[in-house]
Design an enzyme around this catalytic site. Sequence first.
Site, short mmCIF file in Angstrom:
data_model
loop_
_atom_site.label_atom_id
_atom_site.label_comp_id
_atom_site.label_asym_id
_atom_site.label_seq_id
_atom_site.Cartn_x
_atom_site.Cartn_y
_atom_site.Cartn_z
N GLU A 15 0.83 -1.20 0.00
CA GLU A 15 0.00 0.00 0.00
C GLU A 15 0.87 1.25 0.00
O GLU A 15 2.09 1.18 0.11
CB GLU A 15 -0.89 0.02 1.26
CG GLU A 15 -2.27 -0.59 1.07
CD GLU A 15 -3.27 0.39 0.45
OE1 GLU A 15 -2.81 1.45 -0.06
OE2 GLU A 15 -4.48 0.13 0.48
N ASN A 144 -10.27 5.43 2.90
CA ASN A 144 -9.49 5.27 1.68
C ASN A 144 -9.80 6.40 0.70
O ASN A 144 -10.59 7.30 0.99
CB ASN A 144 -9.79 3.92 1.01
CG ASN A 144 -8.83 2.82 1.43
OD1 ASN A 144 -7.61 3.01 1.41
ND2 ASN A 144 -9.36 1.68 1.85
N ASP A 194 -10.48 1.89 -3.12
CA ASP A 194 -9.31 1.80 -2.24
C ASP A 194 -8.49 3.08 -2.39
O ASP A 194 -9.05 4.15 -2.46
CB ASP A 194 -8.51 0.53 -2.55
CG ASP A 194 -7.74 0.02 -1.34
OD1 ASP A 194 -7.02 0.81 -0.72
OD2 ASP A 194 -7.83 -1.18 -1.03
#
Length: 289
Positions: A15, A144, A194
Amino acid sequence: MDATCILDGKFDLAESPVWSATDQKLWFVDIHTPNLHRLDPATQKLETWPMPSALGSIAPTRGHELLLARRDGIWLFDPVTENETLLAASPLEDARFNDGRCDRQGRFWTGGMTDDRQPDTALYRLDGDRVLRQGLVGAIAISNGLAWSPDGATMYHADTPTGCVYAYDYDVKTAAISNRRLFLDLRESDERPDGATVDSAGNYWIALYGAGTVAQFSPEGKRLRDVRVSANATTMPCFGGPDFKTLYITTARQRHTAEDLAKTPLAGGIFAIPVDVPGLPEVPFTSGE
């Protein structure tokens, strides 16, 4: 458009990719391992710094240090000496920090994610005075999609389980948020919002977890193109390269079955694809020093 895997790292939950223009390298995290990574795409050299607690997101600073949003708080970390300084303890209980980045003025924003994925967190802001403030009140389960328009006057944010991305008016002087409106409605699809970023033309690029896609949307919310990735769990894009015309994409392999991995063996890899419209460098955190 198909992205190419540039590192088959088999990361559990990669991430928060951040491009360093200084050394032309890509920083990113593996949240639960937990590790901080730096990749040189030119040589494929990967450097790793183990972390003591889950690492949700990172941001550059004006020096060579990084801002780390870990489960135990927000830290300044020196990758050369490995010294770290706590800037703000975490106010979260049974939760950790998740997606985060700086606004156009260098204020760091990060949201939370509860361990049981219940909507019990908010969005937080760390200013140059090193005080952590609650910047967006709301029942957020998995924060997110955080990004800002090139002029900084529009903020985007998503709570992943809701399937919606919202846009807000953002006061660049005071960091006040207002005029919440629906920007993307993905509730009727299998695409879960996301991590995201914005290019220099103001287009919003968002990883659609579970769909193997990063999608580009115009500032008006029109879907312009999809980038396909050979990994279903796309987590976040960022722009990099000498001209910021390479889109880097992190992915995950968490909770993948053997059957899932047989279909997408590159899950957990780092991907890249050239794009026509350049992105913008990440704004460094203004520490107030």
